[in-house]
Design an enzyme around this catalytic site. Structure first.
Site, PDB file in Angstrom:
ATOM      1  CE  LYS A  24       5.815   3.363 111.345  1.00 43.80           C
ATOM      2  NZ  LYS A  24       7.045   4.061 111.612  1.00 43.80           N
ATOM      3  NE  ARG A  63      17.908   2.687 110.294  1.00 41.65           N
ATOM      4  CZ  ARG A  63      17.726   3.978 110.501  1.00 41.65           C
ATOM      5  NH1 ARG A  63      18.728   4.727 110.917  1.00 41.65           N
ATOM      6  NH2 ARG A  63      16.555   4.548 110.330  1.00 41.65           N
TER       7      ARG A  63
HETATM    8  P1  ADP Z   1       8.638   6.639 110.032  1.00 40.60           P
HETATM    9  O1  ADP Z   1       8.937   5.229 110.416  1.00 40.60           O
HETATM   10  O2  ADP Z   1       7.973   6.720 108.694  1.00 40.60           O
HETATM   11  O3  ADP Z   1       9.815   7.546 110.183  1.00 40.60           O
HETATM   12  P2  ADP Z   1       7.567   7.611 112.567  1.00 40.60           P
HETATM   13  O4  ADP Z   1       6.522   6.902 113.327  1.00 40.60           O
HETATM   14  O5  ADP Z   1       8.961   7.520 113.099  1.00 40.60           O
HETATM   15  O6  ADP Z   1       7.503   7.132 111.053  1.00 40.60           O
HETATM   16  O7  ADP Z   1       7.175   9.146 112.435  1.00 40.60           O
HETATM   17  C1  ADP Z   1       7.914  10.047 111.651  1.00 40.60           C
HETATM   18  C2  ADP Z   1       7.544  11.476 112.003  1.00 40.60           C
HETATM   19  O8  ADP Z   1       6.136  11.692 111.832  1.00 40.60           O
HETATM   20  C3  ADP Z   1       7.820  11.859 113.446  1.00 40.60           C
HETATM   21  O9  ADP Z   1       9.120  12.320 113.632  1.00 40.60           O
HETATM   22  C4  ADP Z   1       6.804  12.949 113.688  1.00 40.60           C
HETATM   23  O10 ADP Z   1       7.273  14.158 113.156  1.00 40.60           O
HETATM   24  C5  ADP Z   1       5.615  12.519 112.853  1.00 40.60           C
HETATM   25  N1  ADP Z   1       4.617  11.768 113.659  1.00 40.60           N
HETATM   26  C6  ADP Z   1       4.570  10.431 113.856  1.00 40.60           C
HETATM   27  N2  ADP Z   1       3.524  10.094 114.645  1.00 40.60           N
HETATM   28  C7  ADP Z   1       2.900  11.232 114.957  1.00 40.60           C
HETATM   29  C8  ADP Z   1       1.718  11.554 115.744  1.00 40.60           C
HETATM   30  N3  ADP Z   1       0.991  10.621 116.358  1.00 40.60           N
HETATM   31  N4  ADP Z   1       1.376  12.854 115.845  1.00 40.60           N
HETATM   32  C9  ADP Z   1       2.069  13.809 115.198  1.00 40.60           C
HETATM   33  N5  ADP Z   1       3.157  13.582 114.455  1.00 40.60           N
HETATM   34  C10 ADP Z   1       3.577  12.305 114.325  1.00 40.60           C
END
Ligand code: ADP
Length: 499
Positions: free
Chosen positions: A118, A294
């Protein structure tokens, strides 16, 4: 690279079948692989050839890179499609496949690697002016310094694992007092889950919507997007309902986010299918979250509204073809909703409810698509994800797609295991969902198991009569116990679930 003649699908279940169907339509032969637990699975029966690759645990079968490549060679397959999950985002696998002289149906190993971190991803896309959630851009080494930064950003903040995925390794910190403790927990969680303890800080967006863009690149430098999917209805950061288009995007915002998504793909020289995830705050500011390199579980909603078969497109790109359309040639048609049907018990904290599908009757009719890998009488293996099916409904408007989804849920008949069908119906019927005014807190805010307790509608007299006789109690006891087999079939239950 010429045409793919034979494709090995390094996956199982609904996605393996879904990929094989498109391959077959393109005249490509298919090779299924399966573990001992999947001997009778539908993907095994559907494929032109099938090879057993080991015992049930995925570490001894679906994740065995050498075995998969070996089987591809033995069966003279010329390409491998990884599906989603398993090895689909494993850069080592992608590069080993290519080194073995086979085509990996996916992006380059370098793109996977870059987007798998990330932090590295954020750094790469920042150069393309893609908006990022305010936060730290490097792994936290010095906790005291991090605490200072957190204060500057302003609480609440989110600690995230750089190697994180599937919602794991994230911790919300509400106030400064909790910072050190949460930090320690996040690092140890990340270390044990991903073997990498690097964590960073982001501003916690309190009412975020999760909006992702489907992108596609070819090996000639062209990149386009196929619009968005709204995936805000989540449970513990896992998606349950997805739809396209999102009800909050204006055409201008859609263009701006689409352009940012294309830039994310350009930042990692992307080709193949990918998904760029954003969060949108209450003022409609969007921020890049991460890119999934993917095909996504929820790709069918995009297929329904664009008319593009994403798997066929993946295969053509892998063969070296150019994207067959330009951005301006793509448009949205109607509205599509996907409901994930899991063998889980919503009344019992969504615990997996593994068992045999005693009854399994799919809903039918115009605009309904069911992607699954099961038939009546089959057992859901305990070793893998307990998803039974994806129910995708397509109609002219959002309202009509919701009505169709409800109708399809009512028609879906599954007995033998508890499922999330009733829960999905609850979402469809909820005013917040129907109004389009919801965020990722939807489930937390509105769902309690009690909302699924079934009670007959007054006009449903016959059923009410049957229920009160068989339950031998009053209506109240029916409501307390809920309706369970064998009193009323699940089909009736789905009809009765209401809020
Ligand atoms: P993962 O790779 O574990 O799926 P993500 O970064 O895609 O992690 O985040 C997954 C979920 O977490 C998002 O869909 C959102 O709901 C929540 N999320 C992620 N970052 C934030 C943030 N900065 N503020 C609020 N919610 C967040």
């Amino acid at each position: 690279m010429g045409k793919i003649k034979k494709l090995l699908i390094a996956n199982r279940g609904e996605i393996a079948l879904r990929i094989m169907r498109s391959a077959r339509e393109m005249g490509i032969k298919t090779v299924a692989v399966y573990s001992e637990a999947d001997r009778n699975a539908l993907h095994v029966r559907f494929a032109d050839e099938a090879v057993c690759i080991g015992p049930p645990p995925s570490g001894e079968s679906y994740l065995k890179m050498d075995t998969l490549i070996e089987v591809a060679k033995q069966t003279q397959a010329d390409a491998i499609h990884p599906g989603y999950g398993f090895l689909s985002e494993n850069e080592d696998f992608a590069s080993r496949v290519e080194k073995a002289g086979l085509v990996f149906v996916g992006p380059s190993a370098q793109s996977i690697k870059l987007m798998g971190s990330k932090l590295a991803a954020k750094e790469a896309v920042a150069k393309f002016n893609v908006p990022l959630v305010p936060g730290t851009s490097e792994p936290i080494q010095d906790v005291t310094n991090a605490q200072k930064i957190a204060k500057e950003i302003g609480y609440p903040i989110l600690i995230k694992a750089s190697a994180g995925g599937g919602g794991k390794g994230m911790r919300v910190v509400e106030s400064e007092e909790q910072f050190i403790e949460q930090m320690e927990r996040a690092v140890s969680e990340a270390t044990s889950a991903f073997g990498d303890g690097s964590v960073f800080i982001e501003k916690y967006v309190t009412q975020p919507r999760h909006i992702e863009f489907q992108i596609f690149g070819d090996k000639h430098g062209n990149v386009i997007h196929l619009f968005e999917r709204e995936c805000s209805v989540q449970r513990r950061h896992q998606k349950v309902i997805e739809e396209a288009p999102s009800s909050v995007l204006t055409p201008e915002l859609r263009n701006a986010m689409g352009e940012a998504a294309v830039n994310v793909a350009r930042a990692c020289n992307y080709y193949g299918a990918g998904t760029v995830e954003f969060i949108l705050d209450e003022n409609l500011n969007f921020y890049f979250l991460e890119m999934n390199t993917r095909l996504q579980v929820e790709h069918p909603v995009t297929e329904m509204v664009t008319g593009v078969d994403l798997v066929k497109l993946q295969l053509k790109i892998a063969e070296g073809e150019k994207l067959p359309f330009a951005q301006h040639e793509l448009s949205l048609h109607g509205h599509a909703i996907e409901a994930r049907v899991y063998a889980e018990d919503p009344a019992n904290n969504f615990l997996p409810d593994i068992g045999t599908l005693k009854t399994y009757q799919r809903p039918q009719g115009n605009g309904i698509r069911v992607d699954d890998g099961f038939e009546q009488g089959m057992s859901i293996p305990f070793y893998y994800d307990p998803m039974i099916a994806k129910l995708i409904c397509h109609a002219e408007t959002r309202e009509m797609a919701i009505a169709k989804t409800i109708r399809a849920i009512e028609e879906y008949e599954i007995t033998g295991v508890e499922t999330t069908l009733g829960f999905c119906k609850f979402v469809m019927q909820h005013n917040a969902f129907r109004s389009g005014n919801f965020d990722t807190k939807f489930v937390e805010k509105y769902f309690t198991p009690e909302v699924l307790i079934t009670a007959p509608e007054p006009e449903d007299e016959l059923l009410a009569a049957v229920l009160s006789t068989v339950m031998t109690g009053t209506k109240k006891s029916t409501a307390e116990t809920g309706v369970s087999e064998p009193v009323v079939s699940k089909w009736k239950q789905n009809r009765l679930v209401r809020k």
